[in-house]
Design a protein around this motif. Structure first.
Motif, PDB file in Angstrom:
ATOM      1  N   ALA A 269      35.495  -5.372  67.540  1.00 50.68           N
ATOM      2  CA  ALA A 269      35.536  -4.862  68.859  1.00 50.68           C
ATOM      3  C   ALA A 269      34.307  -4.576  69.267  1.00 50.68           C
ATOM      4  O   ALA A 269      33.655  -4.721  70.580  1.00 50.68           O
ATOM      5  CB  ALA A 269      36.457  -3.470  69.075  1.00 50.68           C
ATOM      6  N   GLU A 270      33.571  -3.938  68.314  1.00 56.82           N
ATOM      7  CA  GLU A 270      31.902  -3.422  68.786  1.00 56.82           C
ATOM      8  C   GLU A 270      31.190  -4.796  68.998  1.00 56.82           C
ATOM      9  O   GLU A 270      30.536  -4.602  69.708  1.00 56.82           O
ATOM     10  CB  GLU A 270      31.507  -2.645  67.586  1.00 56.82           C
ATOM     11  N   ALA A 295      43.430   2.375  71.180  1.00 63.53           N
ATOM     12  CA  ALA A 295      42.431   3.432  71.213  1.00 63.53           C
ATOM     13  C   ALA A 295      41.242   3.007  70.390  1.00 63.53           C
ATOM     14  O   ALA A 295      39.973   2.876  70.660  1.00 63.53           O
ATOM     15  CB  ALA A 295      42.640   4.726  70.567  1.00 63.53           C
ATOM     16  N   LEU A 296      41.389   1.890  69.399  1.00 62.17           N
ATOM     17  CA  LEU A 296      40.037   1.541  68.625  1.00 62.17           C
ATOM     18  C   LEU A 296      39.524   0.148  69.169  1.00 62.17           C
ATOM     19  O   LEU A 296      38.887  -0.465  68.702  1.00 62.17           O
ATOM     20  CB  LEU A 296      40.789   1.224  67.353  1.00 62.17           C
ATOM     21  N   CYS A 337      49.378  11.724  74.769  1.00 63.13           N
ATOM     22  CA  CYS A 337      47.841  11.853  74.346  1.00 63.13           C
ATOM     23  C   CYS A 337      47.067  11.894  75.735  1.00 63.13           C
ATOM     24  O   CYS A 337      45.865  11.824  75.633  1.00 63.13           O
ATOM     25  CB  CYS A 337      47.492  10.351  74.010  1.00 63.13           C
ATOM     26  N   GLY A 338      47.799  12.235  76.976  1.00 61.01           N
ATOM     27  CA  GLY A 338      47.035  12.679  78.192  1.00 61.01           C
ATOM     28  C   GLY A 338      46.845  11.168  78.924  1.00 61.01           C
ATOM     29  O   GLY A 338      45.932  11.320  79.992  1.00 61.01           O
ATOM     30  N   GLY A 339      47.457  10.004  78.705  1.00 55.21           N
ATOM     31  CA  GLY A 339      47.089   9.087  79.663  1.00 55.21           C
ATOM     32  C   GLY A 339      45.832   8.250  79.321  1.00 55.21           C
ATOM     33  O   GLY A 339      45.625   7.177  79.879  1.00 55.21           O
ATOM     34  N   VAL A 340      45.318   8.731  78.046  1.00 55.88           N
ATOM     35  CA  VAL A 340      43.927   7.736  77.920  1.00 55.88           C
ATOM     36  C   VAL A 340      43.863   7.641  76.225  1.00 55.88           C
ATOM     37  O   VAL A 340      44.757   8.383  75.495  1.00 55.88           O
ATOM     38  CB  VAL A 340      42.684   8.666  78.045  1.00 55.88           C
ATOM     39  N   LEU A 341      43.477   6.487  75.989  1.00 53.12           N
ATOM     40  CA  LEU A 341      43.350   6.121  74.615  1.00 53.12           C
ATOM     41  C   LEU A 341      41.957   5.609  74.277  1.00 53.12           C
ATOM     42  O   LEU A 341      41.512   4.452  74.827  1.00 53.12           O
ATOM     43  CB  LEU A 341      44.478   5.019  74.103  1.00 53.12           C
ATOM     44  N   ALA A 342      41.109   6.439  73.494  1.00 51.31           N
ATOM     45  CA  ALA A 342      39.976   5.844  73.462  1.00 51.31           C
ATOM     46  C   ALA A 342      39.442   6.291  71.792  1.00 51.31           C
ATOM     47  O   ALA A 342      40.039   6.939  71.317  1.00 51.31           O
ATOM     48  CB  ALA A 342      38.750   6.909  74.208  1.00 51.31           C
ATOM     49  N   GLY A 343      38.354   5.649  71.508  1.00 50.07           N
ATOM     50  CA  GLY A 343      38.003   5.717  69.962  1.00 50.07           C
ATOM     51  C   GLY A 343      37.844   7.158  69.376  1.00 50.07           C
ATOM     52  O   GLY A 343      38.207   7.168  68.363  1.00 50.07           O
ATOM     53  N   ASP A 344      37.414   7.932  70.512  1.00 52.21           N
ATOM     54  CA  ASP A 344      36.980   9.286  69.783  1.00 52.21           C
ATOM     55  C   ASP A 344      38.252  10.294  69.597  1.00 52.21           C
ATOM     56  O   ASP A 344      38.092  11.029  69.073  1.00 52.21           O
ATOM     57  CB  ASP A 344      36.085  10.154  70.729  1.00 52.21           C
ATOM     58  N   GLN A 345      39.444   9.510  69.957  1.00 47.34           N
ATOM     59  CA  GLN A 345      40.522  10.219  69.708  1.00 47.34           C
ATOM     60  C   GLN A 345      41.332   9.761  68.401  1.00 47.34           C
ATOM     61  O   GLN A 345      42.242  10.558  67.882  1.00 47.34           O
ATOM     62  CB  GLN A 345      41.781   9.874  70.854  1.00 47.34           C
ATOM     63  N   VAL A 346      40.664   8.748  67.757  1.00 43.57           N
ATOM     64  CA  VAL A 346      41.542   8.430  66.490  1.00 43.57           C
ATOM     65  C   VAL A 346      40.541   9.250  65.321  1.00 43.57           C
ATOM     66  O   VAL A 346      39.559   9.278  65.052  1.00 43.57           O
ATOM     67  CB  VAL A 346      41.149   6.950  66.149  1.00 43.57           C
ATOM     68  N   VAL A 347      41.473   9.735  64.338  1.00 51.15           N
ATOM     69  CA  VAL A 347      40.816  10.704  63.507  1.00 51.15           C
ATOM     70  C   VAL A 347      41.830  10.328  62.134  1.00 51.15           C
ATOM     71  O   VAL A 347      42.831   9.729  61.937  1.00 51.15           O
ATOM     72  CB  VAL A 347      40.977  12.046  63.578  1.00 51.15           C
ATOM     73  N   SER A 348      41.053  10.234  61.060  1.00 51.57           N
ATOM     74  CA  SER A 348      41.675  10.011  59.701  1.00 51.57           C
ATOM     75  C   SER A 348      42.382  11.496  59.483  1.00 51.57           C
ATOM     76  O   SER A 348      42.236  12.320  59.426  1.00 51.57           O
ATOM     77  CB  SER A 348      40.599   9.831  58.803  1.00 51.57           C
ATOM     78  N   ARG A 349      43.677  10.998  58.764  1.00 53.14           N
ATOM     79  CA  ARG A 349      44.552  11.998  58.219  1.00 53.14           C
ATOM     80  C   ARG A 349      44.102  12.663  56.740  1.00 53.14           C
ATOM     81  O   ARG A 349      44.415  13.640  56.098  1.00 53.14           O
ATOM     82  CB  ARG A 349      45.849  11.441  58.014  1.00 53.14           C
ATOM     83  N   CYS A 350      43.163  11.799  56.218  1.00 51.62           N
ATOM     84  CA  CYS A 350      42.756  12.078  54.515  1.00 51.62           C
ATOM     85  C   CYS A 350      41.336  13.188  54.721  1.00 51.62           C
ATOM     86  O   CYS A 350      40.843  12.894  55.567  1.00 51.62           O
ATOM     87  CB  CYS A 350      42.354  10.955  54.034  1.00 51.62           C
TER      88      CYS A 350
END
Ligand code: FMN
Ligand SMILES: CCCCCCC(=O)C(=O)O
Length: 350
Positions: A269-270, A295-296, A337-350
């Protein structure tokens, strides 16, 4: 393994299908590492919701090459639907059209593309069907397939580029499953130049960007490439005038050491930088997977096996259930999620 709300349909499909055909649909290449990783990778990710965004009701239409879909959840191309249900691709097409989304119909379909697209348009005269193809070493064969897709009213071509050879599927090998049973055929390959009857689909390692360029000159239809994982290939595709990309490891059925598609998505994507739509498929089993993919950086996602489970379990109604469930879950997650999906919302569970 399908999780969440679709697990029951998967169980029902497994009960109903011939075990050889179930394994053809479910299986992957090699040790099935890429297959498993596609789903596991989503489990490692979480979404940070935004709050107090004053949202309107979720409407999630998406503009794609040759199609406006009412949802970013497309039907990925998969082969041989009549092994799953007697109505085969006709049922899948009707369900996709009813859901307002795009069916990517496979070159290895057991119903010819003209009939598939006709079935979709009986439900919705504006239904969009794309045609997936493997470029053939003989340009005359490729051209004939392209004309069939054009004549059927397909609005884009999806060229699968991750298959210079067919993946090694251990389950099929163990069952000795190498050919369709009598009474079934890859109907798009019937009566092609130089071959009475049904011609084999060829996977050919000589295929190069030159063949893609030749295809672009052959047709006015938008061309998307499916099976892109490397960002440099994505840049070449954009420079070569492609209308879109599908980030995919073919559902773990080709290179077993390939990364999960969702893990490859951010770099692709980048590299594309918003110049063309980027789709992703592999391991989408829940609405939250759709939300993470968007989001990604994905414009839309493709769904492979869950559609086959829905088809096997309940024909057209089963496919509709899959598409409606994913859409409903996705819209719910997106709202939370607030109606928005952006890269800074994706975090790792580990
Ligand atoms: C049984 C089966 C058949 C498939 N046939 C094709 C095909 O003919 N052409 C193609 O480009 N991809 C094919 N795929 C790959 C799908 O388009 C898609 O990349 C993959 O299924 C996505 O992963 P998922 O099944 O986890 O959703 C096939 C996948 C499966 C499971
Ligand atoms: C030589 C037959 C090709 C069928 C392609 C189906 C496919 O891509 C798959 O993953 O299975």
């Amino acid at each position: 393994m399908t999780g969440g709300a679709l697990a029951e349909l998967h169980d029902r499909a497994r009960e109903l299908l011939d075990p050889v055909h179930y394994d053809y649909f479910a299986g992957g290449a090699g040790e099935e590492t890429a297959l498993a990783e596609n789903e596991r990778a989503f489990q490692r990710l979480a979404l940070l919701p935004r709050v107090l965004r004053g949202q309107s009701r979720p409407a999630t239409p998406v503009q794609l090459p040759g199609a406006r879909a009412s949802t970013p959840i497309l039907v990925a191309p998969t082969a041989f639907h009549r092994l799953a249900h007697p109505d085969g691709e006709l049922a899948t097409a009707r369900a996709a059209a009813a859901a307002g989304t795009v069916l990517v119909s496979g070159m290895a379909a057991t119903v010819a593309i003209g009939e598939v697209a006709g079935a979709a348009r009986e439900v919705d005269r504006n239904a969009a069907v794309w045609f997936q193809l493997y470029l053939q070493p003989d340009a005359k064969i490729t051209e004939c397939l392209v004309r069939r897709a054009e004549d059927a009213g397909c609005s884009a071509l999806v060229v699968t580029v991750d298959s210079p050879v067919f993946g090694r599927h251990g389950r099929d090998h163990r069952h000795g499953f190498h050919d369709l049973p009598p009474g079934f055929a890859a109907e798009n390959m019937r009566d092609l130049p130089g071959s009475p009857g049904v011609r084999d689909i060829e996977m050919c390692q000589e295929i190069s960007w030159r063949y893609v360029e030749a295809l672009r000159r052959m047709t006015g239809l938008p061309v998307l490439l499916k099976g892109i994982l490397h960002p440099e290939d994505a840049k070449i595709a954009v420079d070569g005038g492609m209308a879109g990309l599908v980030v995919s490891n073919h559902g773990g059925r080709q290179l077993d050491v390939a990364p999960a598609a969702i893990d490859a998505l951010p770099r692709v994507a980048e590299a594309v930088g918003g110049r063309i739509p980027v789709l992703v498929d592999g391991g989408i089993r829940r609405g939250s997977d759709v939300a993470i993919a968007l989001a990604l950086g994905a414009t839309a996602v493709g769904v492979g096996r869950p559609v086959l489970w829905g088809l096997a379990a309940a024909g057209e109604a089963g496919v509709r259930q899959v598409l409606e469930t994913l859409r409903d879950e996705y819209e719910h997650v997106r709202t939370l999620c607030g109606g928005v999906l952006a890269g800074d919302q994706v975090v790792s569970r580990c």
